[in-house]
Design an enzyme around this catalytic site. Structure first.
Site, mmCIF file in Angstrom:
data_model
loop_
_atom_site.group_PDB
_atom_site.id
_atom_site.type_symbol
_atom_site.label_atom_id
_atom_site.label_comp_id
_atom_site.label_asym_id
_atom_site.label_seq_id
_atom_site.Cartn_x
_atom_site.Cartn_y
_atom_site.Cartn_z
ATOM 1 N N ASN B 71 34.557 39.136 32.926
ATOM 2 C CA ASN B 71 34.418 39.733 31.596
ATOM 3 C C ASN B 71 35.372 39.088 30.621
ATOM 4 O O ASN B 71 36.469 38.682 30.980
ATOM 5 C CB ASN B 71 34.649 41.249 31.655
ATOM 6 N N ILE B 73 35.999 40.695 27.281
ATOM 7 C CA ILE B 73 35.781 41.696 26.246
ATOM 8 C C ILE B 73 36.707 41.422 25.066
ATOM 9 O O ILE B 73 36.321 41.556 23.907
ATOM 10 C CB ILE B 73 36.062 43.119 26.801
ATOM 11 N N GLY B 74 37.942 41.020 25.384
ATOM 12 C CA GLY B 74 38.893 40.745 24.301
ATOM 13 C C GLY B 74 39.479 42.004 23.702
ATOM 14 O O GLY B 74 39.775 42.079 22.516
ATOM 15 N N LEU B 75 39.691 42.990 24.570
ATOM 16 C CA LEU B 75 40.376 44.222 24.167
ATOM 17 C C LEU B 75 39.782 44.909 22.948
ATOM 18 O O LEU B 75 40.511 45.411 22.101
ATOM 19 C CB LEU B 75 41.876 43.978 23.921
ATOM 20 N N CYS B 132 46.475 41.286 30.086
ATOM 21 C CA CYS B 132 45.058 41.037 29.811
ATOM 22 C C CYS B 132 44.834 39.548 29.592
ATOM 23 O O CYS B 132 45.444 38.942 28.720
ATOM 24 C CB CYS B 132 44.578 41.791 28.583
ATOM 25 N N ASN B 201 45.588 43.242 37.401
ATOM 26 C CA ASN B 201 44.611 42.990 36.356
ATOM 27 C C ASN B 201 43.674 41.901 36.886
ATOM 28 O O ASN B 201 43.797 41.471 38.022
ATOM 29 C CB ASN B 201 45.311 42.560 35.068
ATOM 30 N N GLY B 226 36.122 43.128 40.716
ATOM 31 C CA GLY B 226 35.100 43.527 41.686
ATOM 32 C C GLY B 226 35.480 43.206 43.120
ATOM 33 O O GLY B 226 36.560 42.676 43.391
ATOM 34 N N GLY B 252 41.672 46.631 42.487
ATOM 35 C CA GLY B 252 41.059 45.334 42.710
ATOM 36 C C GLY B 252 39.917 45.494 43.690
ATOM 37 O O GLY B 252 40.114 45.515 44.905
ATOM 38 N N GLY B 253 38.728 45.671 43.160
ATOM 39 C CA GLY B 253 37.536 45.686 44.001
ATOM 40 C C GLY B 253 37.335 46.907 44.873
ATOM 41 O O GLY B 253 36.620 46.838 45.870
HETATM 42 C C1 FMN Z 1 34.943 45.118 31.564
HETATM 43 C C2 FMN Z 1 36.390 45.258 31.943
HETATM 44 C C3 FMN Z 1 37.327 45.621 30.967
HETATM 45 C C4 FMN Z 1 38.677 45.746 31.284
HETATM 46 N N1 FMN Z 1 39.564 46.121 30.323
HETATM 47 C C5 FMN Z 1 40.874 46.328 30.642
HETATM 48 C C6 FMN Z 1 41.795 46.804 29.683
HETATM 49 O O1 FMN Z 1 41.460 47.085 28.528
HETATM 50 N N2 FMN Z 1 43.089 46.986 30.058
HETATM 51 C C7 FMN Z 1 43.517 46.732 31.335
HETATM 52 O O2 FMN Z 1 44.692 46.941 31.627
HETATM 53 N N3 FMN Z 1 42.648 46.286 32.275
HETATM 54 C C8 FMN Z 1 41.348 46.075 31.962
HETATM 55 N N4 FMN Z 1 40.468 45.644 32.940
HETATM 56 C C9 FMN Z 1 40.972 45.373 34.281
HETATM 57 C C10 FMN Z 1 40.774 46.572 35.213
HETATM 58 O O3 FMN Z 1 41.508 47.696 34.770
HETATM 59 C C11 FMN Z 1 41.228 46.242 36.639
HETATM 60 O O4 FMN Z 1 42.592 45.922 36.630
HETATM 61 C C12 FMN Z 1 40.481 45.080 37.246
HETATM 62 O O5 FMN Z 1 39.138 45.069 36.834
HETATM 63 C C13 FMN Z 1 40.535 45.072 38.783
HETATM 64 O O6 FMN Z 1 39.949 46.222 39.347
HETATM 65 P P1 FMN Z 1 38.408 46.294 39.839
HETATM 66 O O7 FMN Z 1 38.140 45.116 40.698
HETATM 67 O O8 FMN Z 1 38.278 47.597 40.528
HETATM 68 O O9 FMN Z 1 37.585 46.232 38.579
HETATM 69 C C14 FMN Z 1 39.114 45.499 32.622
HETATM 70 C C15 FMN Z 1 38.161 45.146 33.591
HETATM 71 C C16 FMN Z 1 36.824 45.028 33.285
HETATM 72 C C17 FMN Z 1 35.843 44.648 34.346
#
Ligand code: FMN
Ligand code: FAD
Ligand code: FES
Lengths: 267, 310
Positions: B71, B73-75, B132, B201, B226, B252-253
């Site tokens: 992703n 998204i760019g916050l 991020c 992250n 994921g 993380g996933g």
């Molecule tokens: C679409 C998307 C947007 C995210 N936005 C943020 C965010 O705004 N701030 C942040 O700290 N992490 C953000 N993350 C990271 C997640 O919080 C997490 O650290 C990362 O996706 C790993 O966990 P996961 O594999 O369960 O997704 C984002 C992840 C995804 C997929």
């Protein structure tokens, strides 16, 4: 909005690449509006994210989607059979606003559909009364790659719509873009300035439609298909750039997928 | 077997179970209210906000892989003011689950402004997103290559110390996996006064997002998340839990109860579910149920003495 396991109650093939599925889901069929969509979980770990599909028709207890096989996910979905169960979230997003028009005196609306864009517009066509107005019946401009992909044409005609078609290869109707067909129709003797334009299809087509609508000063509602991860407004993946100064990027899945055409920044 | 006791205390944040949402994957908590019972969650972490609203990056923002997601998204976020005036009060009305606000920024002043604004807002804690990969914050290395604060131990230390001075709320620092040695950054954050750590992250990654003939026309750069990152995350969590004394939130996933259990076994006090929410909003509840139904939480640090195979 609900999340349900939905039973496939029927499957229909328009062509090998155009398939429609009916799902048993009263909670969705009774509340969904034209232009809204559902997120379908396609079985198999390979299809990680859910896939968005517009609802194209409802009955009391069921709703239908129609899709084109464009990748691995839709390929797999196309292999699903009657009796299979899929997890679905819906209805999602904001549908088309029903502009009030009195078909007896009023000027009819038009629908402009490209490819699978006909799905949501077909549902809208069923809900808006096509009744013949003073000038003409409402017109559906239907564009597709070829004759086989022009779906719902007979149903629309039966409902009372006039249907004009365009195909990329000229195998049915006019050869070329459906927007070119629309614009030459507008300036033909049969053409009229519609009360409102509803449109769904590829981005380029929507952009051209929006331009014509602006030139003709006709209200125009378009449905934007952006890639979606969540479909419910949390990931910001589906952002659409708009001219809204306060909220420049809107979510296709939440504020959309239907937008006023003049809102969109096409770049 | 009866339900097991799963409550945890994360640096003063009392959670009925150790499962929370990952920032950016749960919006401002409101969007999921129709689909799941928010009261069941251990805690809700909101989308990272910046003092001013941000509109985010151009399309495409999402690229799907078989076991993950890139992703960029760019916050995109509503900004501090709307978080305080709209989102938090609305969330408070529908659930009593503790809410942790994630904050980001370009400068130390941005972070300080946000933590000050959040004082008295009712949030249970603050997550400091200094990791991020999709925004040009932190500092510039070369014209096109930006680093995040969490890639430098000195900058991490200084920022955390400054923020800590300005808030009484529990401060959770979110780390980037994109570093040579994550334990070094973890130790800096701890030394600077972080109350807890949160990792990881997303990983910086790339894919070609075009299709057919145009496949190579659209390279997409973004953060990878994921199930495909789980083993990488697990290792980092294991390492960090053996370096710091403050509690660790792992992510993380995580897709199911077993994934969650793995991270708890590695030493995490709590876990967060991110991308899994998109795949199925019910996953997070299934995970909570799985932790309650089976053997309860695994004993923390049980295997600290075990050397492991490498
Ligand atoms: C679409 C998307 C947007 C995210 N936005 C943020 C965010 O705004 N701030 C942040 O700290 N992490 C953000 N993350 C990271 C997640 O919080 C997490 O650290 C990362 O996706 C790993 O966990 P996961 O594999 O369960 O997704 C984002 C992840 C995804 C997929
Ligand atoms: C609100 C909405 C409603 C939709 N309604 C319909 C519908 O009624 N019928 C229908 O056939 N399709 C519809 N789509 C598009 C449909 O979701 C995609 O075709 C599908 O997700 C592709 O999945 P795949 O795994 O087969 O393809 P992938 O392998 O993921 O991609 C194959 C091709 O499809 C394109 N694609 C992938 N996801 C999307 C997407 N979300 N939107 C547009 N293009 C995409 C890719 O860019 C690529 O060119 C809709 C999309 C949205 C956002
Ligand atoms: S698809 Fe996630 S916000 Fe629209």
């Amino acid at each position: 909005m609900t999340r349900l396991n939905c039973n496939i109650i029927s499957r229909k093939e328009f062509s090998s690449r155009y398939i429609s599925l009916s799902f048993f889901a009263p909670a969705i069929s009774r509340s969904v509006m034209p232009g809204q969509f559902v997120m379908v979980k396609i079985p198999g770990e390979r299809f990680f994210l859910r896939r968005p599909f517009s609802v194209c028709r409802t009955a009391r207890d069921s709703f239908d989607i129609v899709f084109k096989v464009v990748g691995a996910g839709t390929e797999k979905l196309g292999q699903m059979k009657k009796g299979d169960i899929l997890n679905i979230i819906g209805p999602l997003g904001n549908g088309y606003p029903f502009m009030t028009h009195d078909p007896k005196q009023g000027i009819p609306f038009v629908l402009i559909a490209g490819g699978t864009g006909i799905a949501s517009l077909y549902f809208l066509a069923r809900c808006l009364k096509p009744g013949r107005g003073k000038v003409s019946s409402p017109v559906v401009f239907l564009g597709a790659r070829n004759r086989k992909e022009l779906i719902f044409r007979p149903e629309l005609i039966k409902m009372g719509y006039e249907v004009l078609t365009a195909t990329d290869d000229g195998s049915a109707g006019r050869k070329g873009f459906v927007t070119d067909l629309f614009s030459s129709w507008l300036h033909s003797p049969k053409g009229f300035r519609p009360s409102v334009i509803y449109s769904c299809g590829p981005r380029l087509m929507l952009k051209k439609t929006a331009k014509i609508a602006e030139e003709e000063n006709v209200p125009c509602f378009i449905s934007m298909e952006e890639k979606m991860a969540c479909g419910i407004g949390v990931c910001m993946g589906c952002a659409v750039k708009t001219s809204d100064k306060k909220e420049e990027y809107k979510r296709a899945c939440k504020e959309g997928p239907v937008f006023r055409a003049e809102e969109i920044e096409w770049d | 077997m009866g339900l097991k006791q799963t409550a945890v205390n994360l640096a003063g944040i009392k959670m009925k179970n150790p499962v929370m949402t990952a920032s950016g994957t749960f919006g401002y908590g409101l969007e999921y209210a129709d689909l799941i019972d928010l009261d069941k969650l251990g805690a809700i972490v909101t989308k990272t906000i910046t003092p001013e609203p941000r509109c985010g990056n151009q399309q495409p923002r999402i690229f799907e892989l078989p076991y993950g997601l890139i992703n960029t998204i760019g916050l995109q976020n509503v900004g501090l003011e709307r978080l305080l005036s709209e989102k938090l009060p609305a969330l408070r009305k529908i659930t009593r689950t503790p809410v942790i606000a994630s904050i980001g920024g370009y400068t130390t002043a941005d972070y300080v402004k946000s933590v000050k604004g959040l004082a008295g807002s009712g949030v249970a804690g603050i997550e400091l997103n200094i990791s991020c990969p999709n925004v040009k914050t932190g500092y510039k290395l070369k014209k096109t290559n930006y680093l995040t604060i969490s890639q430098n131990p000195g900058k991490t230390y200084r920022l955390v110390r400054e923020v800590k001075k300005n808030t009484r709320l529990p401060l959770i620092v979110k780390l980037s996996p994109n570093v040579t040695d994550i334990t070094e950054i973890a130790a800096s954050a701890e030394k600077a006064g972080a109350d807890a750590l949160c990792l990881i992250n997303t990983f910086p990654a790339m894919a070609y997002a075009g299709s057919g003939k145009d496949k190579y026309s659209v390279p997409i750069f973004g953060g990878l998340s994921g199930p495909c990152i789980k083993p990488l995350a697990l290792r980092m969590v294991h390492q960090v839990c053996r370096t710091v004394k403050i509690p660790v939130v792992a992510m993380g996933g995580i897709m199911n109860g077993e994934d969650a259990r793995d991270f708890l076994q590695a030493g995490a006090v709590a876990v967060a579910v991110g991308t899994g929410n998109f795949v199925d909003p019910g996953i997070i509840i299934d995970i909570i149920n799985a932790l309650q139904d089976t053997d309860g939480l695994p004993p923390r640090h049980k295997d600290t003495k075990k050397k492991g195979i490498s």
